[in-house]
Design a protein around this motif. Structure first.
Motif, PDB file in Angstrom:
ATOM      1  N   SER A 168      37.795  44.264  59.002  1.00 47.14           N
ATOM      2  CA  SER A 168      36.046  44.105  58.965  1.00 47.14           C
ATOM      3  C   SER A 168      36.391  46.131  59.946  1.00 47.14           C
ATOM      4  O   SER A 168      35.871  47.167  60.001  1.00 47.14           O
ATOM      5  N   TYR A 222      43.612  30.692  55.539  1.00 48.85           N
ATOM      6  CA  TYR A 222      43.059  30.565  54.144  1.00 48.85           C
ATOM      7  C   TYR A 222      43.558  28.766  53.509  1.00 48.85           C
ATOM      8  O   TYR A 222      42.808  28.354  53.083  1.00 48.85           O
ATOM      9  N   ASN A 279      38.542  34.716  47.293  1.00 48.26           N
ATOM     10  CA  ASN A 279      38.101  35.893  46.238  1.00 48.26           C
ATOM     11  C   ASN A 279      36.960  35.086  46.030  1.00 48.26           C
ATOM     12  O   ASN A 279      36.127  35.773  45.208  1.00 48.26           O
ATOM     13  N   THR A 280      36.263  34.714  47.191  1.00 45.38           N
ATOM     14  CA  THR A 280      34.814  34.073  47.124  1.00 45.38           C
ATOM     15  C   THR A 280      33.392  34.518  48.728  1.00 45.38           C
ATOM     16  O   THR A 280      35.002  33.818  49.095  1.00 45.38           O
ATOM     17  N   GLU A 281      32.454  34.458  47.961  1.00 49.36           N
ATOM     18  CA  GLU A 281      32.361  34.439  49.210  1.00 49.36           C
ATOM     19  C   GLU A 281      32.015  33.263  50.009  1.00 49.36           C
ATOM     20  O   GLU A 281      32.435  33.587  51.623  1.00 49.36           O
ATOM     21  N   GLN A 282      32.246  32.448  49.178  1.00 43.96           N
ATOM     22  CA  GLN A 282      31.962  31.215  50.428  1.00 43.96           C
ATOM     23  C   GLN A 282      33.504  30.565  51.058  1.00 43.96           C
ATOM     24  O   GLN A 282      33.561  30.851  51.961  1.00 43.96           O
ATOM     25  N   GLN A 299      36.071  33.502  51.750  1.00 50.60           N
ATOM     26  CA  GLN A 299      35.070  34.486  53.152  1.00 50.60           C
ATOM     27  C   GLN A 299      34.709  34.355  54.105  1.00 50.60           C
ATOM     28  O   GLN A 299      35.401  33.793  54.895  1.00 50.60           O
ATOM     29  N   ALA A 300      34.141  33.521  54.502  1.00 47.33           N
ATOM     30  CA  ALA A 300      32.552  32.802  55.007  1.00 47.33           C
ATOM     31  C   ALA A 300      33.554  31.884  56.247  1.00 47.33           C
ATOM     32  O   ALA A 300      32.997  31.648  57.001  1.00 47.33           O
ATOM     33  N   GLU A 301      34.265  31.155  55.154  1.00 43.66           N
ATOM     34  CA  GLU A 301      35.271  29.863  55.817  1.00 43.66           C
ATOM     35  C   GLU A 301      36.270  30.366  56.736  1.00 43.66           C
ATOM     36  O   GLU A 301      36.244  30.147  57.475  1.00 43.66           O
ATOM     37  N   TRP A 354      35.634  33.577  57.746  1.00 44.43           N
ATOM     38  CA  TRP A 354      35.664  34.844  59.082  1.00 44.43           C
ATOM     39  C   TRP A 354      34.737  33.651  60.066  1.00 44.43           C
ATOM     40  O   TRP A 354      34.642  34.105  61.771  1.00 44.43           O
ATOM     41  N   LYS A 376      30.911  38.148  64.062  1.00 40.52           N
ATOM     42  CA  LYS A 376      31.386  38.259  63.358  1.00 40.52           C
ATOM     43  C   LYS A 376      32.894  38.717  63.596  1.00 40.52           C
ATOM     44  O   LYS A 376      33.992  39.440  62.934  1.00 40.52           O
TER      45      LYS A 376
END
Length: 213
Positions: A12, A154, A162-165, A167-169, A171, A196
């Motif tokens: 970020s 990961y 490669n997916t928003e889900q 990435q959310a997991e 972070w 964040k």
């Protein structure tokens, strides 16, 4: 090469907004410390030393072209970005350790070898990372270890980078680690957003804007 640098981590830091240089009138809670992470101090001297490593590398890389001033201008937020990386790397390491992730020297060497081939040699890789990520040659292996930790985290989470889900997991795991580490930044550098897992600017009554002084 940014994708290769930290594909999984998706730092970020790139989204950080430049802010005025702050000086604190009272640093009693952080004497000599830029940050405290998990009870361990990142001293102002250590932070400045890391910044100077980058400046020295930039000076050497631009010696023939005479573009050192331009390089400095492009990296005006280097101190804040460096602290962001120093803290975030510790957060990631904590999250990876909690997930049972380990990284061997062989893995680091293997990744570096592959990247050098893709870049066209060791010197090309070093030049690219300095220019794009403000990482001097002596710190590349450390950065690669962090990249591998992120990729393995990961995997351990069963998350798709490669997916928003996914990435959310990822972070969310870093947010949990941030909370566990009880991160405390010296207010002159901002504060740590545990949700964040990033440094953010903060205004307090006893911190003045040095650029207006």
């Amino acid at each position: 090469m940014h994708r290769r640098r930290r594909t999984a981590l998706a730092l970020s830091a790139a989204a950080l907004v430049a802010a005025p240089l702050l000086t604190a009138c009272g640093d009693e809670a952080h004497p000599g410390a830029a940050a405290v992470v998990g009870g361990e101090r990142i001293t102002v001297a250590q932070l400045q030393s890391r910044v100077q490593e980058v400046r020295a590398a930039q000076r050497s890389a631009t010696e023939k072209s005479g573009q050192y001033a331009q390089a400095v201008e492009k990296t005006g937020g280097l101190t804040r970005d460096t602290l962001q990386s120093l803290v975030l790397d510790r957060v990631l390491h904590r999250a990876a350790t909690d997930a049972g992730v380990t990284v061997s020297r062989k893995e680091v060497q293997g990744l570096r070898g592959n990247l050098e081939k893709q870049a066209g040699g060791a010197k090309a890789l070093e030049a690219g990372w300095l220019q794009q990520y403000n990482i001097p040659a002596s710190r590349i292996d450390e950065s690669l270890r962090t990249e591998i930790e992120a990729q393995k985290l990961y995997s351990e989470l069963g998350a798709d980078p490669n997916t928003e889900q996914g990435q959310a997991e990822f972070w969310a795991a870093l947010s949990k680690a941030s909370k566990a580490l009880n991160i405390d930044l010296n207010p002159r550098y901002g504060e740590w957003d545990v949700t964040k897992s990033r440094r953010v600017d903060v205004r307090t009554p006893w911190v003045r804007d040095a650029t207006r002084a």
